[in-house]
Design a protein around this motif. Sequence first.
Motif: not given
Length: 486
Positions: A24, A28-30, A34, A49, A53
């Motif tokens: 994270r 790059n927190e996808k 999730d 969201q 994001s």
Amino acid sequence: MTFVSDLEPKELWLHFDKILTIPRGSKNEKAMADYVLEVADKHGLKSKQDAASNIVVSKPGTAGNESKPTTILQSHLDMVNEKNTDVEHDFTKDPIKPRQEQGYLYATGTTLGSDNGIGVAAALSIMASNSIEHGPMEFLFTVDEETGLTGASNLGSDMLQGKQLINMDTEEEGSLYVGCAGGAGLNLKLPLNYISTPADSKALGIKLQGLRGGHSGVDIHLQRGNAVKLLARALNAAYKNSKFHLTGLTGGNMHNAIPREAFATVIVSSAEKDAFTQSLHDQIKALQAEFKPAEPDMNLAISDENSPHKIFDEATTQKVLNLLNALPHGVISMSYDIPDLVETSSNLATVKIDNGEMVIHVSNRSSVDSAMAGIQERVTSIGLISGAKVEEVEGYPGWKPDLDSHVLKISKEVHQDVLGKEPAIKAVHAGLECGIIGEKYPGMDMVSLGPQIEFPHSPDERIRIESVEDFYKLLTGILQRLAKDD
Ligand SMILES: [Zn+2]
């Protein structure tokens, strides 16, 4: 699962233990997002969201508290990925390895991500709870806080209904934060006129290094040296004894850091070389003595270089030295309201040469809008006097302390009742997302709190384990009191 899952309060640490395994880094927190959506789903909570994001999860008030005012609980999903050079760690896939020592939780040679992972874990734990009493909740999880607050800056305008917000991104037990500085910057672009290098001259490379630098917000009151300012000051003084031409002067590499190193290349006539070298050494020696407590390792190196074909003309050399010497650096003013708070500061952050211009970036901070405008204008004036073009760089707003805040009043009472002591009321001379959220959602009543986190953003990052229990008691206590509130 690690020993972290067995710490108290268990329901919070369980989530943090999971978070340690999720990559994270900022932008790059996808995977982290999730996980938040998965927890929301599992507990039947609505989530949305925005285009940036950022996530908002909504949870109804507990029985009897359904129609109470909505409270927003805010944290950020990203962390700073930093590791010691001798450590093998791939932040895009390797889990953070927790380590416990003398009441503190650390990672192993890397950042821990307790900033703001503990805030996220607290939010998840309250989302999942069916025992904590609270009014309607909105859990706001922002992205990309650490590299310029861009998640908050791009927060959708229809994401939040609540009018009161608790931010969980400050890092000092026993304190409630009620304000932060806004940031803004200027680029000064000074045109450089060159002449060809005269015969019988020597080129010298000059390096000023070993300074401690630090964050231009939270460390500015420490009065550390700014390598660019000190090198310019020493060169300016040396110039009075022996004339020289500059062919370059650079230093600093981040807008939010105090420059630790500065470099110059100087052309001096063969006859003047020794006198110049001696004079510059004398100047730096005086600065080393002046700054010794703050900068014990400051050092100067002068080396012979190959002569370049062209050098700054005399007027340009003088302008560069005068401009860098005149620009402010450090604390400009202290707050009248909050003891020991730096209200306004300036950091001469970077100097580079680009396309025939010297580009100087000055980054300013203030928790008072008019004072911010004042320091921006002052730097602009200095730039204009020297003949530089001055461009404003987009900034972010501050959060001016409101000591009459209702959420603050409740938070103080609960702090006293639950933790048995009065909290310190503070503001921070750095950016918090509260400044931006408060601008997007005017009238938002906010307070910021958190556990005891030390050395964030570095591999020494650590969190005092017991402070997490107090933080969670305080937080859930505030939510309960706000639900009882009319
Ligand atoms: Zn943070």
